[in-house]
Scaffold this motif. Structure first.
Motif, PDB file in Angstrom:
ATOM      1  N   GLU A   1      21.412 -24.164 -23.273  1.00 63.76           N
ATOM      2  CA  GLU A   1      20.785 -24.523 -24.145  1.00 63.76           C
ATOM      3  C   GLU A   1      19.241 -24.446 -23.934  1.00 63.76           C
ATOM      4  O   GLU A   1      18.793 -24.454 -22.552  1.00 63.76           O
ATOM      5  N   VAL A   2      18.592 -24.016 -24.614  1.00 65.85           N
ATOM      6  CA  VAL A   2      17.103 -23.710 -24.598  1.00 65.85           C
ATOM      7  C   VAL A   2      16.423 -25.186 -24.641  1.00 65.85           C
ATOM      8  O   VAL A   2      16.692 -25.944 -25.308  1.00 65.85           O
ATOM      9  N   THR A   3      15.682 -25.369 -23.438  1.00 66.25           N
ATOM     10  CA  THR A   3      14.799 -26.646 -23.424  1.00 66.25           C
ATOM     11  C   THR A   3      13.426 -26.646 -23.832  1.00 66.25           C
ATOM     12  O   THR A   3      12.948 -27.906 -23.968  1.00 66.25           O
ATOM     13  N   ALA A   4      12.871 -25.589 -23.903  1.00 68.42           N
ATOM     14  CA  ALA A   4      11.427 -25.371 -24.459  1.00 68.42           C
ATOM     15  C   ALA A   4      11.573 -26.033 -25.863  1.00 68.42           C
ATOM     16  O   ALA A   4      12.497 -25.747 -26.810  1.00 68.42           O
ATOM     17  N   PRO A   5      10.454 -26.606 -26.508  1.00 65.83           N
ATOM     18  CA  PRO A   5      10.419 -27.176 -27.928  1.00 65.83           C
ATOM     19  C   PRO A   5      10.482 -26.084 -28.730  1.00 65.83           C
ATOM     20  O   PRO A   5       9.670 -24.972 -28.618  1.00 65.83           O
ATOM     21  N   ALA A   6      11.165 -26.062 -29.942  1.00 66.78           N
ATOM     22  CA  ALA A   6      11.287 -25.160 -30.818  1.00 66.78           C
ATOM     23  C   ALA A   6       9.914 -25.095 -31.673  1.00 66.78           C
ATOM     24  O   ALA A   6       9.228 -26.082 -31.783  1.00 66.78           O
ATOM     25  N   GLY A   7       9.523 -23.921 -32.287  1.00 74.57           N
ATOM     26  CA  GLY A   7       8.649 -24.217 -33.254  1.00 74.57           C
ATOM     27  C   GLY A   7       7.159 -22.945 -32.594  1.00 74.57           C
ATOM     28  O   GLY A   7       7.678 -22.406 -31.875  1.00 74.57           O
ATOM     29  N   GLY A   8       6.215 -23.318 -33.176  1.00 77.93           N
ATOM     30  CA  GLY A   8       5.106 -22.318 -32.887  1.00 77.93           C
ATOM     31  C   GLY A   8       5.178 -20.941 -33.734  1.00 77.93           C
ATOM     32  O   GLY A   8       6.134 -20.636 -33.969  1.00 77.93           O
ATOM     33  N   THR A   9       4.104 -20.413 -33.979  1.00 79.90           N
ATOM     34  CA  THR A   9       3.869 -19.305 -34.493  1.00 79.90           C
ATOM     35  C   THR A   9       4.836 -18.060 -34.162  1.00 79.90           C
ATOM     36  O   THR A   9       5.296 -17.391 -34.741  1.00 79.90           O
ATOM     37  N   ALA A  10       4.735 -17.997 -32.761  1.00 73.69           N
ATOM     38  CA  ALA A  10       5.435 -16.972 -32.351  1.00 73.69           C
ATOM     39  C   ALA A  10       7.118 -17.018 -32.377  1.00 73.69           C
ATOM     40  O   ALA A  10       7.641 -15.982 -32.810  1.00 73.69           O
ATOM     41  N   ALA A  11       7.569 -18.111 -32.241  1.00 76.68           N
ATOM     42  CA  ALA A  11       8.978 -18.255 -32.560  1.00 76.68           C
ATOM     43  C   ALA A  11       9.260 -18.174 -33.993  1.00 76.68           C
ATOM     44  O   ALA A  11      10.312 -17.608 -34.296  1.00 76.68           O
ATOM     45  N   ARG A  12       8.380 -18.497 -34.812  1.00 77.35           N
ATOM     46  CA  ARG A  12       8.716 -18.304 -36.647  1.00 77.35           C
ATOM     47  C   ARG A  12       8.551 -16.992 -36.574  1.00 77.35           C
ATOM     48  O   ARG A  12       9.425 -16.353 -37.677  1.00 77.35           O
ATOM     49  N   VAL A  13       7.616 -16.182 -36.186  1.00 80.02           N
ATOM     50  CA  VAL A  13       7.506 -14.824 -36.460  1.00 80.02           C
ATOM     51  C   VAL A  13       8.676 -14.078 -36.177  1.00 80.02           C
ATOM     52  O   VAL A  13       9.353 -13.449 -36.645  1.00 80.02           O
ATOM     53  N   GLU A  14       9.101 -14.508 -34.945  1.00 81.00           N
ATOM     54  CA  GLU A  14      10.295 -13.886 -34.211  1.00 81.00           C
ATOM     55  C   GLU A  14      11.617 -14.082 -35.142  1.00 81.00           C
ATOM     56  O   GLU A  14      12.555 -13.136 -35.533  1.00 81.00           O
ATOM     57  N   ALA A  15      11.567 -15.277 -35.524  1.00 84.13           N
ATOM     58  CA  ALA A  15      12.848 -15.606 -36.419  1.00 84.13           C
ATOM     59  C   ALA A  15      12.713 -14.875 -37.832  1.00 84.13           C
ATOM     60  O   ALA A  15      13.673 -14.333 -38.295  1.00 84.13           O
ATOM     61  N   LEU A  16      11.644 -14.742 -38.323  1.00 85.35           N
ATOM     62  CA  LEU A  16      11.354 -14.178 -39.378  1.00 85.35           C
ATOM     63  C   LEU A  16      11.735 -12.499 -39.517  1.00 85.35           C
ATOM     64  O   LEU A  16      12.385 -11.931 -40.381  1.00 85.35           O
ATOM     65  N   GLU A  17      11.244 -12.050 -38.198  1.00 83.02           N
ATOM     66  CA  GLU A  17      11.665 -10.739 -38.018  1.00 83.02           C
ATOM     67  C   GLU A  17      13.296 -10.263 -38.029  1.00 83.02           C
ATOM     68  O   GLU A  17      13.747  -9.248 -38.504  1.00 83.02           O
ATOM     69  N   GLN A  18      13.891 -11.299 -37.248  1.00 81.30           N
ATOM     70  CA  GLN A  18      15.173 -11.242 -37.196  1.00 81.30           C
ATOM     71  C   GLN A  18      16.082 -11.461 -38.577  1.00 81.30           C
ATOM     72  O   GLN A  18      16.722 -10.486 -38.823  1.00 81.30           O
ATOM     73  N   ALA A  19      15.569 -12.363 -39.385  1.00 78.51           N
ATOM     74  CA  ALA A  19      16.052 -12.370 -40.538  1.00 78.51           C
ATOM     75  C   ALA A  19      15.898 -11.151 -41.547  1.00 78.51           C
ATOM     76  O   ALA A  19      16.838 -10.674 -42.294  1.00 78.51           O
ATOM     77  N   LEU A  20      14.757 -10.812 -41.519  1.00 79.90           N
ATOM     78  CA  LEU A  20      14.451  -9.473 -42.215  1.00 79.90           C
ATOM     79  C   LEU A  20      15.262  -8.386 -41.541  1.00 79.90           C
ATOM     80  O   LEU A  20      15.749  -7.546 -42.537  1.00 79.90           O
ATOM     81  N   ALA A  21      15.382  -8.229 -40.405  1.00 83.09           N
ATOM     82  CA  ALA A  21      15.987  -6.874 -39.989  1.00 83.09           C
ATOM     83  C   ALA A  21      17.697  -7.279 -40.319  1.00 83.09           C
ATOM     84  O   ALA A  21      18.345  -6.022 -40.662  1.00 83.09           O
ATOM     85  N   GLU A  22      18.033  -8.505 -40.215  1.00 84.46           N
ATOM     86  CA  GLU A  22      19.567  -8.583 -40.848  1.00 84.46           C
ATOM     87  C   GLU A  22      19.708  -8.504 -42.493  1.00 84.46           C
ATOM     88  O   GLU A  22      20.656  -7.876 -42.682  1.00 84.46           O
ATOM     89  N   ALA A  23      18.693  -8.716 -43.086  1.00 86.99           N
ATOM     90  CA  ALA A  23      18.541  -8.471 -44.501  1.00 86.99           C
ATOM     91  C   ALA A  23      18.702  -6.935 -44.670  1.00 86.99           C
ATOM     92  O   ALA A  23      19.289  -6.524 -45.801  1.00 86.99           O
ATOM     93  N   VAL A  24      17.825  -6.275 -44.118  1.00 84.76           N
ATOM     94  CA  VAL A  24      17.902  -4.696 -44.198  1.00 84.76           C
ATOM     95  C   VAL A  24      19.079  -4.211 -43.877  1.00 84.76           C
ATOM     96  O   VAL A  24      19.708  -3.289 -44.531  1.00 84.76           O
ATOM     97  N   GLU A  25      19.939  -4.731 -42.907  1.00 87.52           N
ATOM     98  CA  GLU A  25      21.294  -4.116 -42.570  1.00 87.52           C
ATOM     99  C   GLU A  25      22.181  -4.394 -43.594  1.00 87.52           C
ATOM    100  O   GLU A  25      22.953  -3.487 -44.018  1.00 87.52           O
ATOM    101  N   GLN A  26      22.077  -5.692 -44.148  1.00 88.12           N
ATOM    102  CA  GLN A  26      23.142  -6.034 -45.252  1.00 88.12           C
ATOM    103  C   GLN A  26      22.827  -5.392 -46.528  1.00 88.12           C
ATOM    104  O   GLN A  26      23.479  -4.704 -47.030  1.00 88.12           O
ATOM    105  N   LEU A  27      21.603  -4.984 -46.651  1.00 86.36           N
ATOM    106  CA  LEU A  27      21.274  -3.947 -47.852  1.00 86.36           C
ATOM    107  C   LEU A  27      21.793  -2.582 -47.571  1.00 86.36           C
ATOM    108  O   LEU A  27      22.261  -2.119 -48.468  1.00 86.36           O
ATOM    109  N   ALA A  28      21.770  -2.262 -46.356  1.00 88.69           N
ATOM    110  CA  ALA A  28      22.121  -0.885 -45.958  1.00 88.69           C
ATOM    111  C   ALA A  28      23.712  -0.757 -46.323  1.00 88.69           C
ATOM    112  O   ALA A  28      24.286   0.370 -46.915  1.00 88.69           O
ATOM    113  N   GLU A  29      24.426  -1.707 -45.816  1.00 90.85           N
ATOM    114  CA  GLU A  29      25.812  -2.039 -46.016  1.00 90.85           C
ATOM    115  C   GLU A  29      26.471  -2.117 -47.361  1.00 90.85           C
ATOM    116  O   GLU A  29      27.309  -1.528 -47.889  1.00 90.85           O
TER     117      GLU A  29
END
Length: 144
Positions: A99-127
């Motif tokens: 388990e990750v023990t560092a607190p969740a949140g912060g701008t960097a973590a949110r940007v990373e999560a959004l980038e991951q979600a965007l990449a997954e959405a692009v893959e789904q659109l291509a499929e």
């Protein structure tokens, strides 16, 4: 009280293997997702439901949800709630990783999560585009 170590509330004793409540909630939901009981796109239980089910505070449930989001198991839709993230397959080793023990949140973590979600959405659109192309190519007969 010699030999008894006092711990601050919410802190895990050194060497303790006992999960904190927010970790138990997150693990329970991950297992439900992994088993297929909760599927991609399904709404996760509300904060009120999780508070009641686990006898937890709102902060504890929020920490569990933050952990799920940080690890890519859940996404938030403002005004709608939290949902199981869309993954073709969540890695089986994700249940086994520490388990990750560092607190969740912060701008960097949110940007990373959004980038991951965007990449997954692009893959789904291509499929989906590829599937549409295959279906259109196979429907050359009149009336279809």
């Amino acid at each position: 009280m010699a030999g008894v170590m006092a711990t601050r509330r919410g802190r895990r004793p050194a060497g303790g293997g006992v999960q904190l409540t927010f970790e138990v909630i997150a693990e329970t939901l991950r297992e439900q997702i992994h088993s297929g009981r909760l599927k991609p796109g399904d709404a996760l239980p509300t904060q009120a439901v999780l508070m009641r089910e686990f006898g937890a505070s709102s902060l504890t449930v929020q920490k569990a949800m933050a952990l799920l989001k940080q690890d890519g198991w859940a996404i938030s839709r403002p005004g709608k709630g939290a949902f199981v993230a869309h993954h073709d397959q969540v890695g089986a080793d994700a249940l086994d990783r520490p388990e990750v023990t560092a607190p969740a949140g912060g701008t960097a973590a949110r940007v990373e999560a959004l980038e991951q979600a965007l990449a997954e959405a692009v893959e789904q659109l291509a499929e989906l585009r590829a599937r549409v192309a295959v279906l259109e190519a196979g429907n050359d007969e009149p009336g279809l």
